[in-house]
Design an enzyme around this catalytic site. Structure first.
Site, PDB file in Angstrom:
ATOM      1  N   GLY A 215      93.019 -15.598  87.380  1.00  0.00           N
ATOM      2  CA  GLY A 215      93.353 -14.171  87.395  1.00  0.00           C
ATOM      3  C   GLY A 215      92.118 -13.297  87.444  1.00  0.00           C
ATOM      4  N   ASN A 216      92.307 -12.019  87.300  1.00  0.00           N
ATOM      5  CA  ASN A 216      91.173 -11.096  87.234  1.00  0.00           C
ATOM      6  C   ASN A 216      91.475  -9.989  86.237  1.00  0.00           C
ATOM      7  OD1 ASN A 216      92.266  -8.637  88.728  1.00  0.00           O
ATOM      8  ND2 ASN A 216      92.680 -10.279  90.188  1.00  0.00           N
ATOM      9  N   ARG A 217      90.486  -9.112  86.031  1.00  0.00           N
ATOM     10  CA  ARG A 217      90.590  -8.169  84.916  1.00  0.00           C
ATOM     11  C   ARG A 217      91.200  -6.826  85.300  1.00  0.00           C
ATOM     12  NH1 ARG A 217      86.332  -9.417  81.001  1.00  0.00           N
ATOM     13  NH2 ARG A 217      85.553  -7.293  81.098  1.00  0.00           N
ATOM     14  N   SER A 218      91.832  -6.723  86.446  1.00  0.00           N
ATOM     15  CA  SER A 218      92.411  -5.433  86.827  1.00  0.00           C
ATOM     16  C   SER A 218      93.616  -5.098  85.938  1.00  0.00           C
ATOM     17  CB  SER A 218      92.853  -5.495  88.294  1.00  0.00           C
ATOM     18  OG  SER A 218      93.495  -4.295  88.621  1.00  0.00           O
ATOM     19  N   ALA A 283      94.020  -5.748  92.819  1.00  0.00           N
ATOM     20  CA  ALA A 283      92.963  -6.749  92.967  1.00  0.00           C
ATOM     21  C   ALA A 283      93.682  -8.054  93.313  1.00  0.00           C
ATOM     22  CB  ALA A 283      92.188  -6.881  91.672  1.00  0.00           C
TER      23      ALA A 283
END
Ligand code: CTP
Length: 415
Positions: A215-218, A283
């Site tokens: 995942g990512n931090r958006s 994102a």
């Protein structure tokens, strides 16, 4: 400005508080039609509503001899329902039309605001959570109940908010609604009136196995701010959300869940033909595991070895949309770049050329910049990568500036 307001009353103890709501609305000059559910009359009788609203009150669909619900719905500019019991939420969610109130809601095309009130346990029950989420996804504004003493003697979340709060929620929702109201200069106040905006937001999660993902931090906050501003300006907004907290999603926005890049690709491409403006603020993962294990991947107790994940590229949804036969009139991309200001701009320029979007909003990320609830800077580039404007401020300010650029492009096209 005076409006036609329908106040639906549910069968809960808090119904008495709604008398003050009706009174405040009438005093402010609004024309109020009260539609109580039959059960609510055990709490507050029809005579009270008739006296306060100066209109006859009915609870059944054909009581007055005609199709009352259709007529009431046609005149309504906003419907406010309070207190919405768990039962009423369930009936609204199912689209039932078993009394005048639910039939009116089904027939109405105006905004609907629902204020639930019930015992905390009922409010927190998964069935109620699910009903509330579904109603929100349909664009209904659900006002969260307040916390405090409950009629059962317990204390917790479930109280009907104060009358002023309910009046404000109804009037703000009405003001944000894109439909034209008599005499308003819609173009000036709602420059995006009727424009269909498809917004993606949040960060995708690419499954590795049933419990893990890449995942990512958006957070989706920038997308949510764009949705809010676009709604305020009159746009019809669909938010394709990847793991965005539903509490961030503004009222009146259609919510489509798209947790992974694959979901997002499907949901965005299915809507391109019905979209005027596409804003890809999500994102989206660039890489995902080639193989998704259907079992949880276990450690091998005999070795210290870790598995190697084989990744593949995801399709570039933005670049694909710009080349689609149904390319929306305006396409906006985002770029999250690391590096010095100059490097960020140069990378943004290259990306603008690659993506083919009309606008690319470049923001510098990393070291606490860009993600979460912080102020930041957005360089807006045109299709050739030339800077158009640099915006600084809260996500809401950035959303306002960016949507003004979108409006300018739409204006150029219509000329
Ligand atoms: N995007 C997309 N589909 C993807 C990846 C990104 O539509 N598979 C969109 C994002 O929503 C954003 C824009 O493309 O609007 C830029 O995404 P970003 O990841 O910053 O750029 P990339 O083109 O992936 O380039 P790189 O990761 O190499 O910087």
């Amino acid at each position: 400005m005076a409006a036609n307001v329908v106040v639906g009353v549910g069968g809960g103890i808090a119904a008495y508080k709604v008398a003050q709501v009706v009174r405040d609305l009438v005093r402010a000059g609004h024309d109020v039609t009260v539609v109580p559910t039959p059960a609510s009359l055990a709490f507050v009788g029809a005579a009270t509503w008739e006296a306060l609203s100066a209109h006859r009150v009915h609870t059944g669909v054909f009581e007055a001899g005609g199709a009352d619900h259709v007529e009431i719905a046609r005149r309504a500019e906003v419907v406010l329902i309070a207190p919405a019991t768990a039962d009423l939420l369930a009936r609204l969610r199912l689209g039932m039309a078993d009394d005048l109130l639910t039939a009116t809601v089904l027939a109405a095309s105006c905004p609907v605001v629902v204020a639930p009130a019930m015992h905390t346990a009922m409010w927190e029950n998964p069935a109620t959570r699910d009903n509330v989420l579904t109603l929100r996804q349909r664009g209904i504004t659900v006002v969260d109940p307040a916390e405090g003493a409950l009629s059962s003697g317990d204390s917790g979340v479930g109280r009907l908010p104060d009358p002023e709060h309910l009046v404000r929620a109804a009037l703000e929702t009405l003001a944000a609604h894109p439909l034209a109201r008599d005499g308003q200069d819609i173009q000036a106040q709602r420059p995006l009136a009727g424009v269909r905006i498809l917004l993606s937001a949040g960060g995708t999660r690419e499954p590795i196995d049933p419990v893990r993902y890449l995942g990512n931090r958006s957070s989706g906050r920038q997308g949510a701010a764009l949705a809010r501003v676009a709604r305020r300006r009159g746009a019809l907004v669909t938010l394709v959300a990847a793991n965005v907290d539903p509490a961030l999603v503004p009222a009146g926005v259609e919510l489509v869940q798209a947790p992974s890049a694959r979901d997002m690709e499907r949901e965005v491409s299915a809507r391109l033909a019905d979209t005027d403006v596409l804003v890809m603020a999500a994102a989206v993962a660039d890489f995902r595991p080639v193989h998704v294990s259907d079992q949880k991947i276990k450690k091998d107790p005999t070795t210290r070895q870790a598995p190697t994940l084989e990744l593949e590229r995801t399709p570039d949804i933005l670049a694909t949309a710009t080349r689609d036969a149904h390319r929306p009139h305006v396409v906006v991309g985002f770029a999250a770049e690391t590096g010095t200001e100059e490097e960020v701009l140069e990378r943004g320029r290259q990306k603008a050329l690659r993506k083919g979007a009309d606008l690319l909003a470049v923001n510098a990320v990393g070291e606490g910049r860009g993600f979460g609830d912080v102020e930041n800077t957005l360089h807006v580039l045109d299709r050739q990568g030339h800077p158009v404007v640099t915006l600084t401020g809260s996500k809401e300010t950035l959303a306002e500036g960016l949507l003004s650029q979108v409006q300018a492009l739409l204006g150029t096209m219509s000329r």
